[in-house]
Design a protein around this motif. Structure first.
Motif, short mmCIF file in Angstrom:
data_model
loop_
_atom_site.label_atom_id
_atom_site.label_comp_id
_atom_site.label_asym_id
_atom_site.label_seq_id
_atom_site.Cartn_x
_atom_site.Cartn_y
_atom_site.Cartn_z
N HIS A 11 4.68 -6.39 41.47
CA HIS A 11 5.80 -5.55 41.89
C HIS A 11 6.47 -6.03 43.19
CE1 HIS A 11 3.65 -2.91 39.11
NE2 HIS A 11 4.75 -2.17 39.02
N LEU A 12 5.87 -6.98 43.86
CA LEU A 12 6.34 -7.37 45.19
C LEU A 12 7.29 -8.54 45.15
CD1 LEU A 12 2.92 -7.12 47.09
CD2 LEU A 12 4.69 -5.36 46.84
N ARG A 13 8.26 -8.50 46.06
CA ARG A 13 9.19 -9.61 46.30
C ARG A 13 9.92 -10.05 45.02
NH1 ARG A 13 4.74 -10.43 49.22
NH2 ARG A 13 3.79 -11.73 47.64
N ARG A 14 10.32 -9.10 44.20
CA ARG A 14 11.07 -9.44 43.00
C ARG A 14 12.55 -9.51 43.33
NH1 ARG A 14 7.39 -9.55 39.00
NH2 ARG A 14 9.05 -10.41 37.69
N SER A 15 13.22 -10.50 42.77
CA SER A 15 14.66 -10.62 42.99
C SER A 15 15.39 -9.68 42.05
CB SER A 15 15.10 -12.07 42.74
OG SER A 15 14.86 -12.44 41.40
N PRO A 16 16.62 -9.28 42.38
CA PRO A 16 17.37 -8.32 41.55
C PRO A 16 17.56 -8.78 40.11
CG PRO A 16 18.39 -8.53 43.69
CD PRO A 16 17.34 -9.59 43.63
N ASP A 17 17.58 -10.09 39.87
CA ASP A 17 17.78 -10.56 38.51
C ASP A 17 16.46 -10.78 37.77
OD1 ASP A 17 16.89 -12.72 39.96
OD2 ASP A 17 18.34 -14.15 39.14
N ASP A 18 15.36 -10.34 38.38
CA ASP A 18 14.04 -10.56 37.77
C ASP A 18 13.14 -9.34 37.91
OD1 ASP A 18 11.91 -11.91 36.53
OD2 ASP A 18 11.14 -12.60 38.48
N PRO A 19 13.55 -8.18 37.32
CA PRO A 19 12.67 -7.01 37.38
C PRO A 19 11.41 -7.25 36.55
CG PRO A 19 14.45 -6.60 35.85
CD PRO A 19 14.76 -7.92 36.53
N LEU A 20 10.36 -6.54 36.88
CA LEU A 20 9.12 -6.63 36.12
C LEU A 20 9.28 -5.81 34.83
CD1 LEU A 20 6.10 -7.36 35.84
CD2 LEU A 20 5.59 -5.29 37.17
N VAL A 21 9.20 -6.47 33.70
CA VAL A 21 9.37 -5.80 32.41
C VAL A 21 7.98 -5.53 31.82
CG1 VAL A 21 10.29 -5.98 30.08
CG2 VAL A 21 11.61 -6.87 32.02
N LEU A 22 7.69 -4.24 31.60
CA LEU A 22 6.37 -3.84 31.10
C LEU A 22 6.52 -3.19 29.72
CD1 LEU A 22 4.76 -2.23 34.29
CD2 LEU A 22 4.50 -4.55 33.43
N PRO A 23 6.22 -3.92 28.65
CA PRO A 23 6.26 -3.31 27.32
C PRO A 23 5.21 -2.20 27.21
CG PRO A 23 6.17 -5.71 27.18
CD PRO A 23 5.86 -5.35 28.60
N GLY A 24 5.46 -1.27 26.29
CA GLY A 24 4.57 -0.13 26.12
C GLY A 24 3.80 -0.17 24.81
N GLY A 210 18.00 -4.31 36.69
CA GLY A 210 17.47 -4.98 37.88
C GLY A 210 18.56 -5.18 38.92
N ALA A 211 19.73 -5.58 38.47
CA ALA A 211 20.84 -5.79 39.40
C ALA A 211 21.27 -4.49 40.06
CB ALA A 211 22.02 -6.42 38.66
N LEU A 212 21.05 -3.36 39.38
CA LEU A 212 21.40 -2.05 39.93
C LEU A 212 20.34 -1.48 40.87
CD1 LEU A 212 22.92 -0.40 36.73
CD2 LEU A 212 24.17 -1.03 38.81
N GLY A 213 19.15 -2.12 40.86
CA GLY A 213 18.12 -1.67 41.80
C GLY A 213 16.73 -1.49 41.24
N ALA A 214 16.55 -1.65 39.93
CA ALA A 214 15.23 -1.45 39.34
C ALA A 214 14.27 -2.57 39.73
CB ALA A 214 15.34 -1.38 37.83
N THR A 215 13.07 -2.19 40.13
CA THR A 215 12.01 -3.17 40.39
C THR A 215 11.25 -3.46 39.12
OG1 THR A 215 11.70 -2.17 42.58
CG2 THR A 215 9.99 -3.69 41.81
N ARG A 216 11.01 -2.40 38.34
CA ARG A 216 10.28 -2.59 37.10
C ARG A 216 10.94 -1.77 36.00
NH1 ARG A 216 4.17 0.00 37.03
NH2 ARG A 216 4.63 1.84 35.80
N ILE A 217 10.78 -2.27 34.76
CA ILE A 217 11.43 -1.67 33.60
C ILE A 217 10.36 -1.24 32.61
CG2 ILE A 217 13.05 -2.03 31.72
CD1 ILE A 217 14.36 -2.30 34.45
N THR A 218 10.43 0.02 32.16
CA THR A 218 9.58 0.47 31.07
C THR A 218 10.46 1.10 29.99
OG1 THR A 218 9.16 2.54 32.28
CG2 THR A 218 7.51 0.79 32.48
N PHE A 219 9.87 1.33 28.82
CA PHE A 219 10.65 1.74 27.66
C PHE A 219 10.18 3.06 27.03
CE2 PHE A 219 10.51 -2.86 28.08
CZ PHE A 219 11.85 -3.20 28.08
N GLY A 220 9.24 3.73 27.65
CA GLY A 220 8.70 4.93 27.04
C GLY A 220 8.21 4.61 25.64
N PRO A 221 8.43 5.51 24.68
CA PRO A 221 7.98 5.25 23.30
C PRO A 221 8.97 4.40 22.50
CG PRO A 221 8.98 7.40 23.40
CD PRO A 221 9.02 6.86 24.81
N GLY A 222 9.97 3.81 23.19
CA GLY A 222 11.03 3.11 22.48
C GLY A 222 10.55 2.00 21.57
#
Length: 241
Positions: A11-24, A210-222
């Motif tokens: 989660h640390l030092r991520r650039s805006p174009d590289d959010p952490l994507v965590l599949p569920g 990510g460009a809008l400010g997200a550090t990490r991305i999750t999808f819930g039950p998507g």
């Protein structure tokens, strides 16, 4: 570096174009698919796991949820964070013990129960106890449910986030926050920001979030729902043969 430290480091030092994507993942098989695809960590969705076990969202018995998380963790080598809803009413020490028994190294904890927002200060105190009991062994993602419960004022989400971060939360998750509010939330909230991404094309992509400010991305039950739709299509094709 243990898996909890590895998850925290992601989660640390991520650039805006590289959010952490965590599949569920919702079961062991889906977890293996995501890990084999190269994702560095996974985050279980409580609703997706519930569907895989035959329950409505929020109706999974705690024992079954913990058992499902344990099967997912056992199936992969990457760090796994577990969505355990509002903690099932368990005392912080017991909740942490049960999470660690599954092998999970992170958790998602909601600040509402039965559709009602909890008192933010009381919830912050409870999060602090969870964090203390975990002693660094769990990455705590504190979900902020204001937008989900119809509170549209971003100031309320920011105030709750500040309390939770002060209590030791590693990340804050203002679920349902409109995309246009993400820059403000990013500027007003300290630490990593978890954002929900839609998979139906009706919303920003993970990179755009990510460009809008997200550090990490999750999808819930998507992803579980996406897979179910694909399986439905296969079933229809089988009926025609």
């Amino acid at each position: 570096m243990n898996k909890a430290e590895a998850l925290r480091a992601l989660h640390l030092r991520r650039s805006p174009d590289d959010p952490l994507v965590l599949p569920g993942p919702w079961d062991a098989a889906s977890a293996r698919v995501f890990a084999d695809a190269g994702f560095p960590a996974l985050a279980t969705p409580s609703a997706g796991v519930a569907a895989s076990l035959g329950y409505a969202d929020g109706a999974t018995p705690p024992d079954e949820m913990f058992a499902a998380v344990a099967r997912i963790v056992r199936a992969v080598d990457v760090p796994v964070s577990a969505d355990v809803e509002d903690g099932y009413g368990l005392p912080p020490g017991e909740l942490v013990e049960r999470l660690l028994e599954t092998g999970a190294v992170g958790c998602n904890l909601e600040d509402s129960s039965d559709g009602v927002l909890k008192d933010p200060r009381e919830h912050a105190d409870w999060l602090a106890e969870v964090r203390s009991a975990a002693a660094g062994r769990l990455f705590v993602n504190a979900r902020v449910d204001t937008f989900l419960r119809g509170v549209t004022d971003p100031g309320e989400a920011v105030e709750r986030a500040a309390l939770y971060v002060a209590a030791g939360a590693d990340c804050v998750y203002p679920i349902g926050a409109p995309a246009e509010l993400l820059p403000r939330l990013r500027s007003d909230i300290r630490g990593p920001l978890n954002v929900f991404a839609r998979l139906d094309g009706d919303g920003p992509s993970p990179g755009e979030l990510g460009a809008l400010g997200a550090t990490r991305i999750t999808f819930g039950p998507g992803l579980q729902k996406w897979a179910a739709r694909a399986l439905h299509g296969m079933a229809e094709e089988l009926r025609k043969r």
